[in-house]
Design a protein around this motif. Sequence first.
Motif, PDB file in Angstrom:
ATOM      1  N   ALA A 900     -32.541  28.891 -23.999  1.00 55.15           N
ATOM      2  CA  ALA A 900     -32.449  27.426 -24.066  1.00 55.15           C
ATOM      3  C   ALA A 900     -31.035  27.107 -24.526  1.00 55.15           C
ATOM      4  N   PRO A 901     -30.032  27.303 -23.663  1.00 57.09           N
ATOM      5  CA  PRO A 901     -28.628  27.202 -24.080  1.00 57.09           C
ATOM      6  C   PRO A 901     -28.202  25.780 -24.420  1.00 57.09           C
ATOM      7  N   ARG A 902     -27.099  25.711 -25.179  1.00 55.89           N
ATOM      8  CA  ARG A 902     -26.427  24.437 -25.436  1.00 55.89           C
ATOM      9  C   ARG A 902     -25.211  24.378 -24.530  1.00 55.89           C
ATOM     10  N   VAL A 903     -25.088  23.271 -23.812  1.00 55.47           N
ATOM     11  CA  VAL A 903     -24.006  23.117 -22.833  1.00 55.47           C
ATOM     12  C   VAL A 903     -23.107  21.975 -23.272  1.00 55.47           C
ATOM     13  N   HIS A 904     -21.831  22.279 -23.471  1.00 54.88           N
ATOM     14  CA  HIS A 904     -20.853  21.280 -23.899  1.00 54.88           C
ATOM     15  C   HIS A 904     -20.046  20.821 -22.686  1.00 54.88           C
ATOM     16  N   LEU A 905     -20.010  19.520 -22.453  1.00 49.97           N
ATOM     17  CA  LEU A 905     -19.316  18.938 -21.303  1.00 49.97           C
ATOM     18  C   LEU A 905     -18.164  18.087 -21.787  1.00 49.97           C
ATOM     19  N   ALA A 906     -16.967  18.406 -21.360  1.00 50.74           N
ATOM     20  CA  ALA A 906     -15.791  17.622 -21.741  1.00 50.74           C
ATOM     21  C   ALA A 906     -15.696  16.334 -20.942  1.00 50.74           C
ATOM     22  N   ASP A 907     -16.252  16.318 -19.744  1.00 56.54           N
ATOM     23  CA  ASP A 907     -16.179  15.147 -18.869  1.00 56.54           C
ATOM     24  C   ASP A 907     -17.442  14.319 -19.059  1.00 56.54           C
ATOM     25  N   ALA A 908     -17.263  13.074 -19.515  1.00 59.78           N
ATOM     26  CA  ALA A 908     -18.405  12.205 -19.791  1.00 59.78           C
ATOM     27  C   ALA A 908     -19.207  11.914 -18.531  1.00 59.78           C
ATOM     28  N   ALA A 909     -18.528  11.832 -17.382  1.00 58.64           N
ATOM     29  CA  ALA A 909     -19.222  11.548 -16.125  1.00 58.64           C
ATOM     30  C   ALA A 909     -20.124  12.710 -15.737  1.00 58.64           C
ATOM     31  N   ALA A 913     -24.182  12.743 -15.475  1.00 60.09           N
ATOM     32  CA  ALA A 913     -24.878  13.226 -14.284  1.00 60.09           C
ATOM     33  C   ALA A 913     -25.950  14.241 -14.650  1.00 60.09           C
ATOM     34  N   LEU A 914     -25.637  15.151 -15.566  1.00 58.72           N
ATOM     35  CA  LEU A 914     -26.611  16.167 -15.963  1.00 58.72           C
ATOM     36  C   LEU A 914     -27.797  15.566 -16.694  1.00 58.72           C
ATOM     37  N   GLU A 915     -27.567  14.468 -17.381  1.00 57.72           N
ATOM     38  CA  GLU A 915     -28.650  13.833 -18.128  1.00 57.72           C
ATOM     39  C   GLU A 915     -29.663  13.148 -17.216  1.00 57.72           C
ATOM     40  N   THR A 916     -29.269  12.961 -15.919  1.00 54.78           N
ATOM     41  CA  THR A 916     -30.195  12.309 -14.984  1.00 54.78           C
ATOM     42  C   THR A 916     -31.091  13.316 -14.279  1.00 54.78           C
ATOM     43  N   VAL A 917     -30.897  14.597 -14.504  1.00 56.08           N
ATOM     44  CA  VAL A 917     -31.712  15.610 -13.848  1.00 56.08           C
ATOM     45  C   VAL A 917     -32.319  16.523 -14.905  1.00 56.08           C
ATOM     46  N   ASP A 918     -33.299  17.305 -14.500  1.00 57.49           N
ATOM     47  CA  ASP A 918     -33.883  18.300 -15.397  1.00 57.49           C
ATOM     48  C   ASP A 918     -33.001  19.545 -15.302  1.00 57.49           C
ATOM     49  N   GLY A 927     -35.332  25.592 -21.638  1.00 58.81           N
ATOM     50  CA  GLY A 927     -34.814  24.373 -22.231  1.00 58.81           C
ATOM     51  C   GLY A 927     -33.307  24.374 -22.130  1.00 58.81           C
ATOM     52  N   VAL A 928     -32.704  23.236 -22.396  1.00 58.85           N
ATOM     53  CA  VAL A 928     -31.256  23.119 -22.416  1.00 58.85           C
ATOM     54  C   VAL A 928     -30.886  21.920 -23.272  1.00 58.85           C
ATOM     55  N   THR A 929     -29.800  22.058 -24.001  1.00 55.00           N
ATOM     56  CA  THR A 929     -29.286  20.940 -24.792  1.00 55.00           C
ATOM     57  C   THR A 929     -27.923  20.561 -24.254  1.00 55.00           C
ATOM     58  N   LEU A 930     -27.726  19.292 -23.946  1.00 56.95           N
ATOM     59  CA  LEU A 930     -26.460  18.796 -23.411  1.00 56.95           C
ATOM     60  C   LEU A 930     -25.693  18.100 -24.504  1.00 56.95           C
ATOM     61  N   SER A 931     -24.391  18.307 -24.552  1.00 49.98           N
ATOM     62  CA  SER A 931     -23.580  17.720 -25.619  1.00 49.98           C
ATOM     63  C   SER A 931     -22.192  17.368 -25.093  1.00 49.98           C
ATOM     64  N   GLY A 932     -21.698  16.244 -25.590  1.00 51.52           N
ATOM     65  CA  GLY A 932     -20.321  15.865 -25.288  1.00 51.52           C
ATOM     66  C   GLY A 932     -19.377  16.274 -26.399  1.00 51.52           C
ATOM     67  N   ASP A 933     -19.896  16.937 -27.436  1.00 56.45           N
ATOM     68  CA  ASP A 933     -19.049  17.392 -28.544  1.00 56.45           C
ATOM     69  C   ASP A 933     -18.152  18.536 -28.102  1.00 56.45           C
ATOM     70  N   PRO A 934     -17.020  18.701 -28.773  1.00 50.24           N
ATOM     71  CA  PRO A 934     -16.136  19.836 -28.461  1.00 50.24           C
ATOM     72  C   PRO A 934     -16.889  21.153 -28.626  1.00 50.24           C
ATOM     73  N   ALA A 935     -16.610  22.082 -27.743  1.00 43.98           N
ATOM     74  CA  ALA A 935     -17.293  23.369 -27.773  1.00 43.98           C
ATOM     75  C   ALA A 935     -16.723  24.247 -28.868  1.00 43.98           C
ATOM     76  N   PRO A 936     -17.566  25.042 -29.544  1.00 44.75           N
ATOM     77  CA  PRO A 936     -17.051  26.009 -30.521  1.00 44.75           C
ATOM     78  C   PRO A 936     -16.180  27.052 -29.828  1.00 44.75           C
ATOM     79  N   LYS A 937     -15.318  27.702 -30.610  1.00 41.12           N
ATOM     80  CA  LYS A 937     -14.353  28.637 -30.046  1.00 41.12           C
ATOM     81  C   LYS A 937     -15.007  29.821 -29.353  1.00 41.12           C
TER      82      LYS A 937
END
Length: 987
Positions: A900-909, A913-918, A927-937
Amino acid sequence: MCADQPDYKATLSLPETEFPMRAGLPGREPAWLEKWARIGIYDRLRDKAARGARPLGPFTLHDGPPYANGHLHIGHALNKVLKDMVVRSRQMMGHDARYVPGWDCHGLPIEWKIEEQYRAKGLDKDKVDLIDFRQECRRFAEGWIDVQRDEFKRLGVTGNWENPYLTMDFHAEAVIAGEFMKFLMNGTLYQGSKPVMWSPVEKTALAEAEVEYHDRQTEAVWVKFPVVGLTLSGSESEAVDMRRKEMEELPSAFVLIWTTTPWTIPQNRAIAFNPDIAYALYRVTDAPEENWAKTGETFLMAEKLAEDVFGAARVEAFEKLRTVSADELAALTCAHPLRGLDGAQREWDYDVPLLPGEHVTDDAGTGFVHTAPSHGDDDYALGRAHGLEMTHNILDDSSFRADLPFFGGERVVRENGKPGGANKAVIEKLKEAGALIAMKRLTISDAHSWRSKAPVIRLNRPQWFAAIDRELDDGLDGPTGQRTIRTRALTSIDKLVQWTPQTGRNRLYSMIEARPDWVLSRQRAWGVPLTCFVKKEAQPTDSDFLLKDERVNERIAEAFEAGGADVWYKPDFKAEVLDGLHDPDAYEQVFDILDVWFDSGSTHAFVLRDRADGTEDGIADLYLEGTDQHRGWFHSSMLQACATKGRAPYRGVLTHGFTLDEKGMKMSKSLGNTVAPEDVTKQYGADILRLWVAQSDYTADLRIGPEILKGVADSYRRLRNTLRFMLGNLAGFDEAERVAPADMPELERWVLHRLAELDAEVRKGYAAYDFQGVFQKLFHFCTGDLSAFYFDIRKDALYCDAPDSQRRRAARTVLDLLFHRLTTWLAPVLVFTMEDVWEARFPDPDDSVHLHDMPETPDEWRAPELASKWADIRKARRVVTAALEVQRRDKVIGASLEAAPRVHLADAAVLAALETVDFADLCITSGVTLSGDPAPKDAFELAEITGVAVVFDRARGEKCQRCWKILPDVGQHSHPATCARCSSALG
């Protein structure tokens, strides 16, 4: 799973299909051939056209006839498969695509085989009745036609196999004779005596297309012609006297020539030089005493070549006396090097002039070209321009005439194709005359007959020609607006024909632009004779030399129609056709036969023009052959039709390369690197051979061999698995399940968008004969977009969703739409496999995928904005699947559903888009968690995809025993150990 928990496997909608994973093509393909023959597919498609069900009208590929004299080789297979893919693709796109296979039945190869049989039996061909001999040739061709027909059909090639065209059919022979008689009547036919390609072994003239080039060894000789005369134009004057004084040293010099055909020296009539080349006079200042080039001798040669010439002559030192102008050279006269020898009987007591010629170069030799008008095109042209006498020293078997001093009876080429004694005899006599300064053994590329493989010589023989620069008296200006064969052909090439690839245009244009008149006659027995009569005692230049009478021509054509070309050889035939019209005793009948390329070049008339399945205007949409046919069938068809129709007989020409082994070497039985089509079909099946063709760039030379075929078979296996998945998940699909595109999830609508894109690309590719491009697009779609993406994602919905769920119904609807398009898009290539796929779903013994067209694909399916959005989604998914692959490799997880990975997206668009699909569904994670926060190193990233980073995390919860997802709600529903979706599906 605990013992008290149910086994949910039986509740899943798992794939059901009898479509085998292993194709078994070698054993199964013949049954489909039998089916297609039983249901008469080719005729049913013609019936379909007759009912007006062909919206795009007729399309005719005219078959270049293979020669009926042996089993097929891999080049035949390449050619016929390409043709079949053209015909089938055009048919399935809505054309009435006609294909009439044909065979070239006349000519030397068959005649040669019969002669070999005679020789093996100790029989003399010349003592056998000519008509009986021709009948044996006919039977030989008939036998091989049956063999080749079965071999072509085994490759899955469709066509009118029950009624092919044969150049030896009576109607065909009548039309070929009729087409020849058009040459007779339009003024292009003439009898001339000029050098032609001559096979001493086969004793016949050959066309350029019947000649191939092989290395052979020969003696190159440097021969000196003594200058014996000087002619200066102008009246006696001080200037002329001064000029004569300047040139007084030249009459004591020698003009040097170089040749690799010493046997032509006795036929020399002139020496050619090029006014644009710099020439000079040289003196030998030091040479060994026994040397052929003596100290003090002076020689004329090109300045650029002097060093090489004296090196070959073993001259140790020489000096340049002065340059010599073109005017000075033109004033010189030489003696023949054999003049004055004891026993020469004044045979060579004539002057040898120096004549200007643009064909002379200073790339090799001496800058002077020995000119024998009887043995070369340039020589003949120069001789004709200057009134040089032709010689007739060489007979049909390449022997010197018996009464020629010194050389009578010596042959250039022996009966077995080996060198005769002519070269050696001439060289020895030149030595005796002191006419040589050097000799060297060389390997050169020289002309050989492609049938007997024996050397070919240029020889002056009376032959029948078609004048390609003479204005035709036929009133056929036509679309070219031209009046000669050459100009009609060149205009056709430029304005009336589409070339694939375009380089074919350049090749044929340059050939026709530079070619000489067409040699129509052959001195053989098996073929269509030159159906004409010549007036006794008349000369070829006389206006009444040829009998021109349409009434006679009609009688000849009628007789051929009834009894074939054999009737020409009946003892009383001349009297029959001239009876009541002309005095038979006043005319001689011509018994030469037509160049076999005239036969095949005339096929447009008796196939395209005359047959019910021909074309309205007698012009084909496409001729398709190998690149060698620019000098063969494309060429002869162009010349023949331009003379009789006024234009090219084709609108399009497609050319393919040659077949090579895996190392790029020419195939040869002696090397053991040949690949026989029969061997491929026995090991892999014909579809693998067809797939090799589709995967290759046919515009270049194609390589084939065991390793290449293994790679093709692997591609086939991957494609077959895609089709099998589709079939398995369509089991039981009916129209009640169908979902309208507007009601489908985005993923399905994206697939429909791809189908709309592909439909246009496939049709455009097939129309452009880009089979490689079509297959690559479909293969990448099947293995990339479908198997690795869409199918991978939708397996869960197809297997685990409730049978009537909207998502599953939409997926099955898309599979149905995919099925109809993929099977028809791929059917022109994989003819057997697509029949297998079609039968697996629609087991109707009287139906076939090849009876169906490619379905129209609505343009409304296109959704560019949706496609752009899903391109971003797929990029993000690639990063997630790559990150999970690392975890799988390190054995942290066994399957992606454990994550159930966490996915960090730098592009808000992209995040939006990912939030509109499963996205978890798309990544096949629990599972998956979507985030606009900066990704850890330490987040996982792919260098080629920026702005997406993944942090691995395990899925939380229990594993659903039905769908295997790990979710927090598992075990909280009415059905034990299931998630909400699965419990609901169970009811």
